[in-house]
Motif scaffolding. Structure first.
Motif, short mmCIF file in Angstrom:
data_model
loop_
_atom_site.label_atom_id
_atom_site.label_comp_id
_atom_site.label_asym_id
_atom_site.label_seq_id
_atom_site.Cartn_x
_atom_site.Cartn_y
_atom_site.Cartn_z
N ALA A 1 107.85 51.29 7.26
CA ALA A 1 107.69 51.29 5.90
C ALA A 1 106.28 51.08 4.99
N PRO A 2 105.19 51.70 5.22
CA PRO A 2 104.07 51.56 5.26
C PRO A 2 103.81 51.32 3.17
N ASP A 3 103.62 50.11 3.43
CA ASP A 3 102.49 49.92 1.87
C ASP A 3 101.39 50.50 2.06
N PHE A 4 100.49 50.22 0.70
CA PHE A 4 99.71 50.52 0.13
C PHE A 4 98.10 50.42 1.27
N LEU A 5 98.12 49.42 1.52
CA LEU A 5 97.27 48.64 2.95
C LEU A 5 97.44 48.72 3.94
N THR A 6 98.53 49.55 4.39
CA THR A 6 98.94 49.78 5.24
C THR A 6 98.52 51.76 5.79
N VAL B 1 94.15 55.99 7.03
CA VAL B 1 93.41 56.65 6.66
C VAL B 1 92.25 56.36 7.49
N VAL B 2 91.44 54.70 7.25
CA VAL B 2 90.19 54.84 7.90
C VAL B 2 90.10 54.63 9.04
N GLU B 3 91.78 54.91 9.78
CA GLU B 3 91.58 54.86 11.25
C GLU B 3 91.30 56.28 11.65
N ALA B 4 92.70 57.11 11.34
CA ALA B 4 92.09 58.31 11.17
C ALA B 4 91.00 59.32 10.95
N ARG C 1 100.87 60.09 12.21
CA ARG C 1 101.00 57.70 12.28
C ARG C 1 101.31 57.43 11.43
N LEU C 2 101.97 58.05 10.22
CA LEU C 2 102.74 57.65 8.83
C LEU C 2 103.81 57.39 9.31
#
Length: 85
Positions: A40-45, A50-53, A34-35
């Motif tokens: 450009a993933p940030d920490f919140l993304t 992680v929660v979605e997975a 997913r990443l």
């Protein structure tokens, strides 16, 4: 109560250990996949992914974890003698 670990208990423990390892690898793989889709993933993304997975993999984790547990529970009943002795 007071029962030691027998061969069936050890085999069940090894099965559950293998299932837990497999599920954790699948969650990490799902997060990495997913990443890669996000530029450009940030920490919140990252936290959201992680929660979605975890939510996405929760049902398969429960289903595969309950299989060996049910097998052990059934094997306990099959070893009982008639009359509860």
């Amino acid at each position: 109560m007071g029962q030691g670990l027998d061969l069936y208990s050890l085999i069940g423990f090894l099965l559950l250990l293998g299932v837990a390892t497999k599920n954790s690898i699948l969650i990490v793989y799902t997060v990495a996949e997913r990443l890669r889709e996000i530029e450009a993933p940030d920490f919140l993304t990252f936290i959201n992914v992680v929660v979605e997975a975890g939510v996405r993999r929760l049902r398969p984790i429960i289903m595969t974890s309950m299989g060996p547990a049910r097998l052990r529970y059934v094997s306990n009943f099959s070893r009982r003698r008639v009359g509860g002795r």
